[in-house]
Write a protein that holds these residues in place. Structure first.
Motif, PDB file in Angstrom:
ATOM      1  N   GLY A 187       0.821  -1.205   0.000  1.00 50.20           N
ATOM      2  CA  GLY A 187       0.000   0.000   0.000  1.00 50.20           C
ATOM      3  C   GLY A 187       0.855   1.254   0.000  1.00 50.20           C
ATOM      4  N   ALA A 188       1.911   1.237   0.829  1.00 52.12           N
ATOM      5  CA  ALA A 188       2.831   2.378   0.858  1.00 52.12           C
ATOM      6  C   ALA A 188       3.542   2.537  -0.472  1.00 52.12           C
ATOM      7  N   TYR A 189       3.927   1.425  -1.072  1.00 45.71           N
ATOM      8  CA  TYR A 189       4.588   1.427  -2.390  1.00 45.71           C
ATOM      9  C   TYR A 189       3.668   2.050  -3.448  1.00 45.71           C
ATOM     10  N   ALA A 190       2.428   1.593  -3.490  1.00 42.72           N
ATOM     11  CA  ALA A 190       1.496   2.088  -4.512  1.00 42.72           C
ATOM     12  C   ALA A 190       1.251   3.580  -4.361  1.00 42.72           C
ATOM     13  N   ARG A 191       1.146   4.040  -3.137  1.00 41.13           N
ATOM     14  CA  ARG A 191       0.945   5.463  -2.892  1.00 41.13           C
ATOM     15  C   ARG A 191       2.196   6.266  -3.238  1.00 41.13           C
ATOM     16  N   ASP A 192       3.373   5.762  -2.839  1.00 46.04           N
ATOM     17  CA  ASP A 192       4.629   6.479  -3.064  1.00 46.04           C
ATOM     18  C   ASP A 192       4.892   6.684  -4.547  1.00 46.04           C
ATOM     19  N   LEU A 193       4.515   5.703  -5.363  1.00 43.29           N
ATOM     20  CA  LEU A 193       4.747   5.784  -6.804  1.00 43.29           C
ATOM     21  C   LEU A 193       3.594   6.458  -7.545  1.00 43.29           C
ATOM     22  N   GLY A 194       2.561   6.880  -6.838  1.00 49.01           N
ATOM     23  CA  GLY A 194       1.428   7.529  -7.478  1.00 49.01           C
ATOM     24  C   GLY A 194       0.595   6.593  -8.329  1.00 49.01           C
ATOM     25  N   LEU A 195       0.604   5.304  -7.986  1.00 43.01           N
ATOM     26  CA  LEU A 195      -0.156   4.318  -8.764  1.00 43.01           C
ATOM     27  C   LEU A 195      -1.644   4.371  -8.440  1.00 43.01           C
ATOM     28  N   VAL A 196      -1.978   4.898  -7.268  1.00 40.14           N
ATOM     29  CA  VAL A 196      -3.361   4.975  -6.814  1.00 40.14           C
ATOM     30  C   VAL A 196      -3.567   6.354  -6.194  1.00 40.14           C
ATOM     31  N   PRO A 197      -4.813   6.785  -6.014  1.00 39.54           N
ATOM     32  CA  PRO A 197      -5.060   8.069  -5.358  1.00 39.54           C
ATOM     33  C   PRO A 197      -4.531   8.080  -3.934  1.00 39.54           C
ATOM     34  N   GLU A 198      -4.360   9.271  -3.388  1.00 36.63           N
ATOM     35  CA  GLU A 198      -3.845   9.403  -2.016  1.00 36.63           C
ATOM     36  C   GLU A 198      -4.759   8.705  -1.022  1.00 36.63           C
ATOM     37  N   ALA A 199      -6.061   8.768  -1.265  1.00 35.21           N
ATOM     38  CA  ALA A 199      -7.033   8.019  -0.476  1.00 35.21           C
ATOM     39  C   ALA A 199      -7.596   6.920  -1.367  1.00 35.21           C
ATOM     40  N   ALA A 200      -7.390   5.687  -0.978  1.00 27.67           N
ATOM     41  CA  ALA A 200      -7.804   4.573  -1.840  1.00 27.67           C
ATOM     42  C   ALA A 200      -7.980   3.311  -1.010  1.00 27.67           C
ATOM     43  N   VAL A 201      -8.784   2.410  -1.534  1.00 24.52           N
ATOM     44  CA  VAL A 201      -8.933   1.079  -0.952  1.00 24.52           C
ATOM     45  C   VAL A 201      -8.499   0.072  -2.011  1.00 24.52           C
ATOM     46  N   LEU A 202      -7.490  -0.717  -1.688  1.00 26.07           N
ATOM     47  CA  LEU A 202      -6.950  -1.710  -2.604  1.00 26.07           C
ATOM     48  C   LEU A 202      -7.404  -3.097  -2.171  1.00 26.07           C
ATOM     49  N   THR A 203      -7.666  -3.945  -3.139  1.00 22.26           N
ATOM     50  CA  THR A 203      -8.022  -5.336  -2.870  1.00 22.26           C
ATOM     51  C   THR A 203      -6.902  -6.229  -3.385  1.00 22.26           C
ATOM     52  N   LEU A 204      -6.340  -7.030  -2.494  1.00 21.62           N
ATOM     53  CA  LEU A 204      -5.261  -7.942  -2.858  1.00 21.62           C
ATOM     54  C   LEU A 204      -5.766  -9.380  -2.722  1.00 21.62           C
ATOM     55  N   HIS A 205      -5.667 -10.131  -3.811  1.00 22.23           N
ATOM     56  CA  HIS A 205      -6.027 -11.552  -3.799  1.00 22.23           C
ATOM     57  C   HIS A 205      -4.747 -12.361  -3.674  1.00 22.23           C
ATOM     58  N   GLN A 206      -4.709 -13.238  -2.696  1.00 21.81           N
ATOM     59  CA  GLN A 206      -3.515 -14.045  -2.477  1.00 21.81           C
ATOM     60  C   GLN A 206      -3.921 -15.456  -2.090  1.00 21.81           C
ATOM     61  N   GLY A 207      -3.082 -16.417  -2.394  1.00 22.98           N
ATOM     62  CA  GLY A 207      -3.319 -17.800  -2.009  1.00 22.98           C
ATOM     63  C   GLY A 207      -4.073 -18.626  -3.028  1.00 22.98           C
ATOM     64  N   GLU A 208      -4.573 -17.993  -4.090  1.00 20.73           N
ATOM     65  CA  GLU A 208      -5.353 -18.734  -5.088  1.00 20.73           C
ATOM     66  C   GLU A 208      -4.525 -19.839  -5.733  1.00 20.73           C
ATOM     67  N   ASP A 209      -3.271 -19.538  -6.035  1.00 20.64           N
ATOM     68  CA  ASP A 209      -2.426 -20.524  -6.713  1.00 20.64           C
ATOM     69  C   ASP A 209      -1.962 -21.629  -5.774  1.00 20.64           C
ATOM     70  N   MET A 210      -2.238 -21.491  -4.482  1.00 19.18           N
ATOM     71  CA  MET A 210      -1.890 -22.499  -3.494  1.00 19.18           C
ATOM     72  C   MET A 210      -3.102 -23.292  -3.025  1.00 19.18           C
ATOM     73  N   GLY A 211      -4.281 -22.916  -3.524  1.00 18.81           N
ATOM     74  CA  GLY A 211      -5.496 -23.567  -3.057  1.00 18.81           C
ATOM     75  C   GLY A 211      -5.978 -23.063  -1.714  1.00 18.81           C
TER      76      GLY A 211
END
Length: 293
Positions: free
Chosen positions: A242-266
């Motif tokens: 989240g800090a990375y995305a904000r620091d690089l300006g990839l997302v607005p200063e106020a944002a909600v990100l959704t991260l999907h993880q574990g799918e490839d592990m079942g």
């Protein structure tokens, strides 16, 4: 299942999923008084999860959120102590929420105080942690290349819009972005080579990401320094990302990100990352559930 080992009751909870078969399982020891470092490491190794959390009474200087709702917390992988672990924090908060009820908690971690709020959500408990102050730094090109070589990736398989960085929000993570979902899905790496690089750079995981939509990402986290090939859901890395995305300006200063993880592990899980305007610290939230058996 409850495991009693070395005079400690070890509970098992999953984090970032309301389904015990999803998310990232963690060990939780709600009373670690009397356990030494060697005992904690042995319990974590015996359990075999990526981390186990151990609670003891809080330091006097901790600003508590009410009697009995502040704690000192430490985290151990099967190999070593870890400075901060998001999924074990969420798992522990859910375990406490079941016993103490929803509300605010405060954890004194090795990297600073981490507030956590537990709330009911659709009949299940959901925990939101607030990270310590994050930071993002450049990474030398030679270290990026070494990471790619260990992963078996080529530079052409990276997403140029998401450049490599090291991000910290309690633990250090190298962020590498795949250009395609297929590249992210194909994870077969040199365990020892990547672990050597990670120890030299003081990394907890390598956060591999693929951007599916402006605020939706799929992520994977190799964790060889912890003796684990891959972490199913990584809250500390989510906060760092989240800090990375904000620091690089990839997302607005106020944002909600959704991260999907574990799918490839079942073991699918969902991590919600909240960024607030004018506030450096990052919030990471997810459901949790006790693992029975």
């Amino acid at each position: 299942m409850t495991i009693t080992s070395r005079s400690a009751e070890v509970l098992r909870y999953t984090a970032f999923s309301a389904d015990p078969e999803g998310g990232n399982p963690a060990g939780v020891v709600l009373d670690a008084a009397g356990l030494g470092d060697a005992d904690m490491l042995a319990i974590a190794a015996e359990l075999g999860y990526s981390e186990t959390a151990f609670l003891t009474p809080p330091p006097e200087e901790l600003d508590g959120t009410g009697a009995g709702r502040a704690f000192t917390i430490r985290y151990f992988s099967p190999k070593a102590e870890v400075p901060f672990c998001g999924h074990a924090t969420v798992a522990t908060a859910v375990a406490l929420g079941e016993r103490l009820g929803p509300g605010d908690l405060a954890f004194a971690t090795p990297v600073g105080t981490v507030p956590v709020t537990v709330a009911e959500d659709g009949g299940a408990l959901r925990a939101t942690l607030t990270s310590v102050e994050p930071r993002v730094e450049d990474v030398p090109a030679a270290d990026v290349q070494e990471a790619l070589d260990a992963l078996g990736w080529s530079p052409a398989e990276l997403d140029a819009a998401l450049p490599p960085r090291i991000a910290f929000a309690g633990a250090r993570h190298l962020v590498l972005a795949a250009a395609t979902r297929a590249r992210l899905a194909d994870l077969a790496y040199d365990f020892d080579r990547l672990a050597t690089l990670m120890r030299r750079l003081d990394l907890t995981t390598v956060q591999l990401v693929w951007r599916a939509a402006p605020t939706v990402f799929h992520v994977r986290d190799p964790f060889p320094v912890g003796g684990v090939v891959e972490d199913p859901a990584t809250g500390a890395a989510a906060a760092a990302f989240g800090a990375y995305a904000r620091d690089l300006g990839l997302v607005p200063e106020a944002a909600v990100l959704t991260l999907h993880q574990g799918e490839d592990m079942g073991r699918p899980g969902v991590l919600t990352v909240e960024l607030r305007a004018g506030e450096g610290r990052v919030r990471v939230s997810g459901a949790g559930a006790r693992i029975a058996g």
